[in-house]
Design an enzyme around this catalytic site. Structure first.
Site, PDB file in Angstrom:
ATOM      1  N   GLU A  50       0.818  -1.352  -0.021  1.00 29.12           N
ATOM      2  CA  GLU A  50      -0.026  -0.084  -0.020  1.00 29.12           C
ATOM      3  C   GLU A  50       0.816   1.390  -0.120  1.00 29.12           C
ATOM      4  O   GLU A  50       2.009   1.223   0.609  1.00 29.12           O
ATOM      5  CB  GLU A  50      -0.793   0.033   1.409  1.00 29.12           C
ATOM      6  CG  GLU A  50      -1.739   1.438   1.158  1.00 29.12           C
ATOM      7  CD  GLU A  50      -2.813   1.169   2.481  1.00 29.12           C
ATOM      8  OE1 GLU A  50      -2.751   0.246   3.192  1.00 29.12           O
ATOM      9  OE2 GLU A  50      -3.873   2.123   2.348  1.00 29.12           O
ATOM     10  N   CYS A 246      -6.537   0.820   3.066  1.00 31.09           N
ATOM     11  CA  CYS A 246      -7.681   1.799   2.907  1.00 31.09           C
ATOM     12  C   CYS A 246      -7.441   2.592   1.879  1.00 31.09           C
ATOM     13  O   CYS A 246      -8.339   3.191   1.281  1.00 31.09           O
ATOM     14  CB  CYS A 246      -7.663   2.670   4.238  1.00 31.09           C
ATOM     15  SG  CYS A 246      -8.000   1.743   5.768  1.00 31.09           S
ATOM     16  N   ASN A 377     -11.875  -3.513   0.406  1.00 29.74           N
ATOM     17  CA  ASN A 377     -10.569  -3.708   1.393  1.00 29.74           C
ATOM     18  C   ASN A 377     -11.118  -4.113   2.925  1.00 29.74           C
ATOM     19  O   ASN A 377     -11.532  -5.052   2.902  1.00 29.74           O
ATOM     20  CB  ASN A 377      -9.856  -2.415   1.550  1.00 29.74           C
ATOM     21  CG  ASN A 377      -8.799  -2.570   2.672  1.00 29.74           C
ATOM     22  OD1 ASN A 377      -8.136  -3.588   2.492  1.00 29.74           O
ATOM     23  ND2 ASN A 377      -8.710  -1.582   3.602  1.00 29.74           N
ATOM     24  N   GLU A 378     -11.356  -3.125   3.729  1.00 34.96           N
ATOM     25  CA  GLU A 378     -12.033  -3.420   4.911  1.00 34.96           C
ATOM     26  C   GLU A 378     -13.512  -3.091   5.121  1.00 34.96           C
ATOM     27  O   GLU A 378     -13.628  -2.200   5.934  1.00 34.96           O
ATOM     28  CB  GLU A 378     -11.140  -3.040   6.044  1.00 34.96           C
ATOM     29  CG  GLU A 378      -9.823  -3.681   6.092  1.00 34.96           C
ATOM     30  CD  GLU A 378      -8.827  -3.101   7.185  1.00 34.96           C
ATOM     31  OE1 GLU A 378      -9.071  -1.807   7.835  1.00 34.96           O
ATOM     32  OE2 GLU A 378      -8.005  -3.744   7.649  1.00 34.96           O
TER      33      GLU A 378
END
Ligand code: AHR
Length: 660
Positions: A50, A246, A377-378
């Protein structure tokens, strides 16, 4: 292979085992080499990348000039006016104002005096790391204003302002043209700056002012830092997850990662503010942007270089739920789903297809052979399931060959996790991404986490994990030995459950020592150096000793999951014919071990043993002492089918021995 291991049993075993230790009795293990319990997927140990902590811009993306195209919100961020010898001039940032244009701004430098030197200086990302004897490639888009004939004198200076390299460029005419020049640095300097001096009078326009070292990864112009990618390649990773994290989601949907804006000529990639720029008040990084010089093409390319399966994660129509949590109305999700379809074509389509052609134009006519794609993603809540179902409907109909990765959110337990886990299982999800940023003790306690998972259910991708020495996202977290040792203990549990867990990656990957927001991280860098943490070396130990099949490694007929502070797992490598043992001693005492390998005719008389250890749980690696805790190899005599060796206090030991 299922175990029932109660707290009471643990206590009893613990007491007996510590009695053993006091009496210097060896811990005895049995490996059943002819009773494999699972195939280990080639993807088992991989990488999570990331652009956080100046991981890309200012990190692995080797561009040395910050804000090269004046597109940061503050257009002169990173730049200063430079003058000497009484020179006079001005710098004005012009904006072409064309809405669809990625690179709208440029700098107009006007020289007003006949004497002295006038120009602009770029400070780099916390300075520029320059190496003596290395070649540096400078480039600029430039045009002269009418009546001007300005020569550019390009100069690298050290922190004292002394010249350590220079070259000259003579822009001609009033049309934009790219000019390039190379020069060799005369000194090594971690904090260099770049001066662009103008000689002559008049006005000159400049844009995309860029400086790259020649010695990038694979020598690619405008490429990546070779030392950082080499550390990744050395791990022989099974996959590369990108671009996050994120960052996929964005603080708002407008700021989400849009892969289509990250391909094509670098100057035409539309930069955005990096979401980590202001995320943590205690680690503000206002000059952190994503120029996307490292874009989706480069991610695929580097994955291919290092033999890793590419695993892109796309936005699911949801912004980060820790921030705005914005969602796209379901009836407008089409654009997001189309992005996913187009990505599959970009990665795998023929060079004659619309998106395959773009890949070919960037230099890769062959498909990248992408097999996995993550949606979200989350994320959490019903809003995720509703959106994922829309993706799934279309993607599975058109591309049944692509395995879809779904998420159970940021936490490995709790109501949101339970809901998503249950719902995704009911939907026959293929590959579920679980994240755990937890204390070291959690990792030691969870070596049995997957023992009870449904063997016929979805596969698990341990997509982001790292032991947090203080608290999640605390700036005081350290990549210390306790965290790495605990992760190793936990990873024996992942390996033992390789029939369920098919991918695992530590997160985050890179951090710049002067530009980070989140700690701990696997690899730390400054402008000139890069080093692996103990956590890196643990990951590398597992990854480079992956094997092909899990075989039982038992203590008193039970898996070794913390009895007397010991954790262990074993695999067979069918290519080399070796048995590989991994043993983790989380106690402060030496523990002798005796391992009997059953189901083989005999073992070779010598084994290779690799040990990582430290008697200090708070020990770390640093830029100055980068291999303080790192694997050390030795040889071991083996008698019959027994591997006997002492396990040092706080140690991870890997044994490789040939079996026939
Ligand atoms: O790894 C840092 C962050 O932790 C990632 O961006 C996110 O997915 C997780 O919460």
């Amino acid at each position: 292979m299922k175990r029932k291991y109660s707290a009471f049993a643990a206590l009893v075993i613990g007491i007996i085992a510590s009695a053993n230790v006091t009496a210097q009795q060896p811990a005895s293990f049995v490996v059943k080499a002819n009773k494999p319990t699972a195939e280990i997927q080639p993807t088992m140990w991989g990488l999570f990348f990331e652009d956080i902590n100046m991981g890309a811009d200012g990190g692995v993306y080797a561009e040395l000039v910050k804000n090269r195209s004046f597109e940061f919100e503050t257009p002169m961020m990173g730049w200063k006016e430079a003058k000497k010898g009484g020179a006079e001039g001005s710098v004005l940032v012009h904006n072409l104002g064309e809405v669809d244009m990625a690179n709208r701004r440029f700098a107009r430098v006007k020289v007003k005096s006949a004497t002295g030197d006038y120009g602009i200086t770029n400070e780099g990302f916390r300075g520029m790391g320059i190496k003596q004897g290395n070649q540096y490639n400078f480039s600029v888009m430039a045009r002269q204003q009418p009546g001007s004939n300005i020569v550019l004198n390009i100069e690298l200076v050290n922190a004292k302002g002394e010249k350590i390299g220079e070259t000259t460029i003579k822009p001609q005419g009033q049309e934009w043209k790219k000019y390039t020049a190379s020069f060799t640095a005369t000194a090594t300097e971690p904090k260099a700056a770049l001066n662009v001096w103008t000689k002559g009078q008049g006005e000159i326009d400049m844009d995309m002012i860029s400086l790259f070292p020649k010695d990038t990864w694979k020598g690619r112009p405008g490429g990546l830092r070779a030392d950082m990618i080499q550390l990744l390649a050395d791990m022989k990773p099974g996959f590369l997850r990108f671009p996050g994290g994120c960052i996929v989601e964005g603080r708002t949907l407008d700021e989400r990662f849009q892969w289509k804006k990250t391909i094509g000529p670098a100057a035409e990639r539309d930069l955005i503010v990096n979401r980590w720029n202001t995320e943590f008040k205690h680690r503000l990084t206002p000059d952190y942007y994503q120029t996307f010089g490292l874009g989706f093409f480069e991610y695929f390319q580097v994955a291919e270089d290092i033999g890793a399966e590419p695993l892109p994660i796309l936005n699911a129509g949801m912004a980060c739920q820790f921030n705005t949590g914005e969602v796209v109305p379901l009836d407008q999700l089409g654009e997001y789903i189309q992005d996913a379809l187009d990505l599959i074509e970009f990665a795998n389509g023929p060079a004659t297809s619309e998106w395959g052609k773009k890949r070919a134009e960037m230099g890769h006519p062959e498909p990248f052979n992408m097999k996995y794609l993550g949606v979200g993603n989350e994320q959490w809540g019903e809003q995720y399931i509703e959106r994922f179902k829309e993706f799934e409907k279309v993607l599975k109909a058109k591309h049944p060959e692509i395995t879809l990765v779904t998420t159970t959110g940021p936490f490995p337990e709790g109501a949101e996790f339970e809901y998503l886990d249950k719902t995704l299982r009911a939907m026959d999800a293929e590959l579920i991404d679980e994240h755990y940023y937890r204390p070291p003790q959690w990792f030691r306690d969870n070596a049995t986490r997957y023992d009870s998972y449904d063997r016929n259910g979805p596969k698990i991708f341990a997509g982001e994990y790292a032991a947090q020495s203080v608290a999640i996202a605390s700036p005081d977290n350290k990549n210390n030995w306790e965290t790495a040792l605990s992760e190793a203990a936990f990873m024996t549990g992942l390996e033992r459950n390789a029939d369920v867990v098919v991918m695992a990656s530590y997160a985050p990957l890179f951090a710049h020592a002067e530009g980070w927001q989140w700690t701990p991280d696997m690899i730390w860098v400054d402008n000139l150096r890069a080093h692996g943490t103990p956590n890196y070396y643990v990951q590398k130990l597992f990854s480079t000793n992956k094997g092909s099949q899990v075989v039982p490694m038992l203590h008193q007929n039970e898996a070794v999951t913390g009895q007397n502070g010991l954790y262990a797992s074993a695999v067979k490598d069918n290519e080399t014919g070796e048995i590989i043992l991994k043993m983790v001693n989380t106690t402060d005492k030496v523990q002798n071990s005796e391992t009997v390998v059953e189901g083989v005719k005999k073992l070779a008389s010598k084994a290779k043993v690799t040990v990582m250890k430290s008697d200090k749980l708070d020990a770390v690696n640093t830029l100055e002492n980068p291999i303080n805790i790192s694997p050390v190899e030795q040889s071991l005599n083996v008698k019959g089918n027994k591997v006997n060796l002492p396990l040092a206090p706080y140690s991870v030991t890997v044994v490789r021995v040939k079996a026939s």
